[in-house]
Design a protein around this motif. Structure first.
Motif, PDB file in Angstrom:
ATOM      1  N   ASP A 335      17.047  60.285  73.523  1.00 64.99           N
ATOM      2  CA  ASP A 335      15.730  59.674  73.305  1.00 64.99           C
ATOM      3  C   ASP A 335      15.659  59.007  71.931  1.00 64.99           C
ATOM      4  O   ASP A 335      15.036  57.944  71.778  1.00 64.99           O
ATOM      5  CB  ASP A 335      14.626  60.727  73.425  1.00 64.99           C
ATOM      6  N   LEU A 339      15.098  54.967  70.920  1.00 64.48           N
ATOM      7  CA  LEU A 339      14.102  54.478  69.966  1.00 64.48           C
ATOM      8  C   LEU A 339      14.756  53.629  68.879  1.00 64.48           C
ATOM      9  O   LEU A 339      14.202  52.599  68.464  1.00 64.48           O
ATOM     10  CB  LEU A 339      13.354  55.647  69.349  1.00 64.48           C
ATOM     11  N   LYS A 342      15.245  50.293  70.162  1.00 64.17           N
ATOM     12  CA  LYS A 342      14.007  49.510  70.245  1.00 64.17           C
ATOM     13  C   LYS A 342      13.626  48.923  68.895  1.00 64.17           C
ATOM     14  O   LYS A 342      13.358  47.717  68.778  1.00 64.17           O
ATOM     15  CB  LYS A 342      12.871  50.404  70.760  1.00 64.17           C
ATOM     16  N   TYR A 404       8.822  52.423  62.524  1.00 64.91           N
ATOM     17  CA  TYR A 404      10.159  52.920  62.860  1.00 64.91           C
ATOM     18  C   TYR A 404      10.280  54.405  62.480  1.00 64.91           C
ATOM     19  O   TYR A 404      10.701  55.246  63.286  1.00 64.91           O
ATOM     20  CB  TYR A 404      11.193  52.075  62.115  1.00 64.91           C
ATOM     21  N   ALA A 407       8.193  56.755  64.706  1.00 65.21           N
ATOM     22  CA  ALA A 407       8.764  56.929  66.037  1.00 65.21           C
ATOM     23  C   ALA A 407       9.915  57.927  66.036  1.00 65.21           C
ATOM     24  O   ALA A 407      10.082  58.712  66.972  1.00 65.21           O
ATOM     25  CB  ALA A 407       9.236  55.576  66.571  1.00 65.21           C
TER      26      ALA A 407
END
Length: 471
Positions: A335, A339, A342, A404, A407
Motif C-alpha cells: 500500500d 502511494l 501516486k 505526500y 499520505a
C-alpha cells in the motif's frame, strides 16, 4: 542615539576577536541569510565567532540582555534553526579549520566548517568519514542530528564516528566531551542536536574510502512501483559496501544528463559502492538491476569520493525555497509502494524530490540507547522536499510536500530524522527521540536548565530532574 544590541555588543565585548554585525551594517543582508530562501528572519546581532572564547562572549551577551540565541554552522536547516528573529546569532563559520591525523585515522574539524572542506582534506590521505550528500552542508548541524549519507551502510552514521567534541555550554564554560570526559554530554550530542551547547570543534574517526563506484540509475517515473518494490527487497540484503538511496525526481536540464532526458520525470537509485572496484559494484547491483526493465540511464562509474559528495551542489544552490517533511520507516508494504507511485511522479518543480535513505548495515551495529539517535531499528529515513527558486511557488511546493508526507505517515515508524524536520512541535520531537527523550531532558536540565539553546528541535529541560551529570 538609541542603543541597539549591535552597538551594546561593541561596547561590552572588547575582547571579541571576530566580527559583530548589526542591521545597520553593510554586510548584514549576507550575514543574516541562511540556505533556505523561505526563511526571512532579522536577528539583532550576528556574532561571527573567531574562537571558542568568542562563542562564550556571544552566549553571555545574549543571556545578559535576555535575547534569543541561535547557533549557526552551515545554515542548511530547512526550518531555519540557525537564526532567530530579534536575537543573537552565534555564527561559527570562521571556525572552519580542518586537520587530518592520518596515522590515527582521525580528523579535527571546526564547528563552522562545511563538509566539502572535510571531504577534500581527508581524501588527500585516502580517507573519509560519513558526511551527507551535499558538500555545502554544515558539519555541525548534520553531525549533531545524526548524519545520513552515502557511507551510512559501510561506516555508520556521522554520530557513530564522533570521537570527541569541544563544547561551549550555556554558562560559557568550555569543555571536552568524549567517552571518558563528560560522557553524558558525549552521549547527548550524538543525535541530540544543538540542545546542549555550541560545538566549536569535532574529532571524527576516518575510514579507508577513496575511489567509489557511484552515480544514478533512472527509470521512467511510471515504473516507480515496480522499481520500489524490488528495491525494498534488495537493499537490506545487499553487502555493506553498497549504499543506494531511492528517489523520485526530475532530470535537470543540464549536463551531464542527455538532452533527451531533460525534464523527464524519473524514479531511481543513487549508488555508492565503497570498494572502488567497478566489477565488484556491478556484481553487487545486479540482483536489483537484472530483473528490472532496462533503465533510461545508468551513469555509474568510478569517481573520487568528494566528486560524489558534490554531485548535487549545482542543483541545490543557497537561496532556493525549501519545505521538508520526513519520517523513519521500518518496512514499505504494498500500500505504501502504491502511494509513492501516486505522489512521487507529481513533483511540482525540477528540484523537488523524495528520497529514501538506508539506515542499516553499520548503522545497526549500535543499540538505540547507545547514542541519542534512537531509530537504530529503522531501515530507511524518508524525506519529502519541495524545492523551487521562485518565492511565488512556495505554497505549491509546501502543499505537495505535506500531502505526500500525510499520505505515507501512517506507514512510518513514528518519528523522523531531526535534520530534515521543519518546526513541527514538541510531540514530534519526542517521537523522534522515543525512549531516549527522558535521558536527554535530564541532561538538558543539568547543562542548560534555562533552555538557552532552544532554537533547534528542542529538548525541554526536565523540571523534576535530579541529574548529577555535571561537566
Amino acid at each position: 542615539m538609541t542603543s541597539t544590541p549591535a552597538s551594546a555588543a561593541r561596547k561590552e565585548l572588547g575582547a571579541f576577536q571576530g566580527e559583530l554585525i548589526g542591521p545597520d551594517d553593510p554586510g548584514y543582508p549576507q550575514a543574516r541569510a541562511v540556505y533556505n530562501g523561505m526563511i526571512d528572519r532579522r536577528p539583532a546581532l550576528v556574532a561571527r565567532c573567531a574562537s571558542a572564547d568568542d562563542v562564550t562572549l556571544a552566549i553571555g551577551f545574549a543571556r545578559r540582555h535576555e535575547l534569543p540565541l541561535a547557533v549557526r554552522g552551515g545554515g542548511h536547516h530547512g526550518a531555519g534553526l540557525g537564526t532567530c528573529e530579534g536575537g543573537v546569532v552565534a555564527d561559527l563559520s570562521p571556525l572552519h579549520a580542518v586537520k587530518v591525523d592520518a596515522a590515527a585515522r582521525t580528523v579535527r574539524v571546526g564547528g563552522g566548517a562545511i563538509w566539502g572542506q572535510v571531504d577534500a582534506a581527508t581524501h588527500e590521505h585516502g580517507l573519509a568519514t560519513p558526511s551527507g550528500i551535499i558538500s555545502t552542508t554544515g558539519v555541525g548541524g548534520l553531525a549533531l542530528g545524526g548524519g545520513l549519507g552515502h557511507l551510512t551502510r559501510h561506516c555508520g552514521l556521522t554520530v557513530d564516528n564522533i570521537v570527541a567534541a569541544r563544547v561551549v555550554l550555556a554558562d560559557g564554560t568550555q569543555v571536552r566531551a568524549d567517552a571518558d570526559e563528560n560522557p553524558d554530554l558525549y552521549w547527548a550530542i550524538r543525535g541530540g542536536g544543538g540542545n546542549f551547547g555550541a560545538v566549536t570543534a569535532f574529532t571524527f574517526r576516518l575510514h579507508e574510502v577513496s575511489t567509489v563506484v557511484a552515480g544514478p540509475t533512472f527509470w521512467p517515473a511510471e515504473q516507480g512501483a515496480e522499481v520500489l518494490a524490488a528495491y525494498r527487497e534488495f537493499l537490506p540484503s545487499a553487502p555493506r559496501d553498497v549504499n543506494g538511496f531511492f528517489l523520485y525526481g526530475t532530470v535537470p536540464p543540464a549536463p551531464p544528463f542527455p538532452e533527451e532526458l531533460h525534464l523527464r520525470k524519473v524514479c531511481g537509485v543513487v549508488w555508492c559502492h565503497t570498494s572502488g572496484d567497478p566489477e565488484a559494484a556491478d556484481r553487487a547491483m545486479a540482483p536489483l538491476l537484472d530483473p528490472l526493465p532496462a533503465p533510461l540511464l545508468h551513469a555509474v562509474g568510478p569517481m573520487p569520493h568528494p566528486a560524489l559528495q558534490t554531485m548535487f551542489d549545482g542543483l541545490y544552490p543557497p537561496g532556493d525555497q525549501w519545505y521538508w517533511r520526513a519520517d523513519f520507516v521500518h518496512d514499505i508494504p504494498d500500500d505504501a509502494v502504491a502511494l509513492h507511485a501516486k505522489f512521487g511522479p507529481q513533483t511540482p518543480s525540477v528540484q523537488s524530490t523524495m528520497h529514501l535513505y538506508p539506515i542499516d548495515g553499520a548503522a545497526h551495529d549500535l543499540r538505540p540507547s547507545d547514542t541519542a539517535f534512537s531509530y537504530r531499528d529503522a531501515r530507511w529515513a524518508s524525506v519529502y522536499a519541495g524545492v523551487d527558486p521562485d518565492p511565488a511557488n512556495a505554497e505549491l511546493i509546501k502543499r505537495w510536500t505535506v500531502d505526500y508526507f500525510e499520505a505515507l505517515h501512517p506507514y512510518s515508524a513514528g518519528g523522523a530524522y531531526v535534520n530534515m524536520m521543519m518546526d513541527e512541535g514538541q510531540e514530534r520531537v519526542r517521537a523522534s527521540y522515543r525512549g531516549n527523550y527522558a535521558r536527554l531532558a535530564r541532561i538538558k536540565a543539568s547543562l542548560d536548565p534555562d533552555n538557552v539553546f532552544r532554537h533547534n528541535q528542542n529538548v525541554e529541560p526536565d523540571p523534576a530532574a535530579r541529574y548529577e551529570a555535571r561537566p
